[in-house]
Design a protein around this motif. Structure first.
Motif, mmCIF file in Angstrom:
data_model
loop_
_atom_site.group_PDB
_atom_site.id
_atom_site.type_symbol
_atom_site.label_atom_id
_atom_site.label_comp_id
_atom_site.label_asym_id
_atom_site.label_seq_id
_atom_site.Cartn_x
_atom_site.Cartn_y
_atom_site.Cartn_z
ATOM 1 N N THR A 144 0.873 -1.302 0.057
ATOM 2 C CA THR A 144 -0.012 0.063 -0.018
ATOM 3 C C THR A 144 1.057 1.204 -0.044
ATOM 4 O OG1 THR A 144 -1.612 -1.093 1.043
ATOM 5 C CG2 THR A 144 -1.723 1.335 1.313
ATOM 6 N N LEU A 145 1.931 1.003 0.825
ATOM 7 C CA LEU A 145 2.969 2.368 1.066
ATOM 8 C C LEU A 145 3.418 2.543 -0.517
ATOM 9 C CD1 LEU A 145 4.369 2.189 4.310
ATOM 10 C CD2 LEU A 145 3.226 4.198 3.437
ATOM 11 N N SER A 146 4.158 1.448 -1.090
ATOM 12 C CA SER A 146 4.974 1.524 -2.291
ATOM 13 C C SER A 146 4.018 1.967 -3.466
ATOM 14 C CB SER A 146 5.674 0.237 -2.549
ATOM 15 O OG SER A 146 4.627 -0.864 -2.939
ATOM 16 N N GLU A 147 2.843 1.569 -3.420
ATOM 17 C CA GLU A 147 1.761 2.048 -4.539
ATOM 18 C C GLU A 147 1.220 3.248 -4.195
ATOM 19 O OE1 GLU A 147 -0.814 -1.500 -5.213
ATOM 20 O OE2 GLU A 147 0.879 -2.582 -5.912
ATOM 21 N N ASN A 148 1.286 3.720 -3.075
ATOM 22 C CA ASN A 148 0.522 5.012 -2.677
ATOM 23 C C ASN A 148 -0.976 4.997 -3.202
ATOM 24 O OD1 ASN A 148 0.235 7.418 -1.433
ATOM 25 N ND2 ASN A 148 1.175 8.628 -3.093
ATOM 26 N N VAL A 149 -1.581 3.859 -2.950
ATOM 27 C CA VAL A 149 -2.863 3.763 -3.063
ATOM 28 C C VAL A 149 -3.938 3.124 -2.168
ATOM 29 C CG1 VAL A 149 -4.590 2.693 -4.589
ATOM 30 C CG2 VAL A 149 -2.359 3.308 -5.434
#
Length: 176
Positions: free
Chosen positions: A47-52
């Motif tokens: 979730t953090l890496s995709e910022n979604v």
């Protein structure tokens, strides 16, 4: 607030929880300052890496919660917001039952007169009620074909309802 709220660092450590969030941590066998389970940690990192924003559901005792996993990329953590959707899930289940009942009743109520119409038209077309002109035969052929089409629509409606409810029986055959 009766809804779970948690803050979880990128490394999977629980930074904050409110009182309802402790129920979620208990299910995860975790606590504030400790790691979340590996599967959840991976989801939070993704979730953090995709910022979604991502969503999940979890059952806690008799309640069902919708979880919104919100990335805060600038600070390397996620906020997790839980919303009790138990009543919504119960209502959906009741609606599924009502849908099955409605489709069953509607298909029966439509098929009963349609079967009579089809049988009568077929008998007339076979000459069991006297001779017909070509124009009469042509008209009754259209009625017979449309009745068959309506039978298929009703059958498809019932099949779709069964598939939607997961009660359909599938028979798989190899291609030739």
């Amino acid at each position: 607030d009766p809804s779970p709220i948690l803050r979880i660092a990128k490394d999977g450590v629980v930074l904050y929880t409110n009182a309802p969030g402790k129920l979620l941590l208990k299910k995860w066998k975790s606590k504030a300052g400790a790691q979340v389970p590996a599967g959840w940690k991976k989801l939070f990192q993704k979730t953090l890496s995709e910022n979604v924003v991502k969503h999940s559901e979890i059952k806690l005792g008799e309640k069902v919660f919708s979880l919104s996993i919100v990335p805060v990329v600038s600070d390397d953590y996620i906020n997790l917001y839980g919303l009790d959707i138990t009543t919504l899930k119960q209502t959906q289940a009741k609606l599924r039952v009502r849908n099955i009942e409605l489709v069953s009743l509607a298909s029966h109520e439509m098929n009963t007169p349609l079967t009579s119409i089809t049988g009568l038209v077929e008998a007339v077309l076979k000459g069991k009620m006297g001779n017909l002109t070509d124009k009469q035969k042509e008209s009754l052929d259209i009625v017979f074909q449309d009745a068959g089409r309506l039978h298929r629509v009703i059958k498809n409606m019932v099949d779709a309802s069964r598939i939607d409810e997961g009660v359909a029986i599938y028979k798989f055959k190899p291609f030739k």
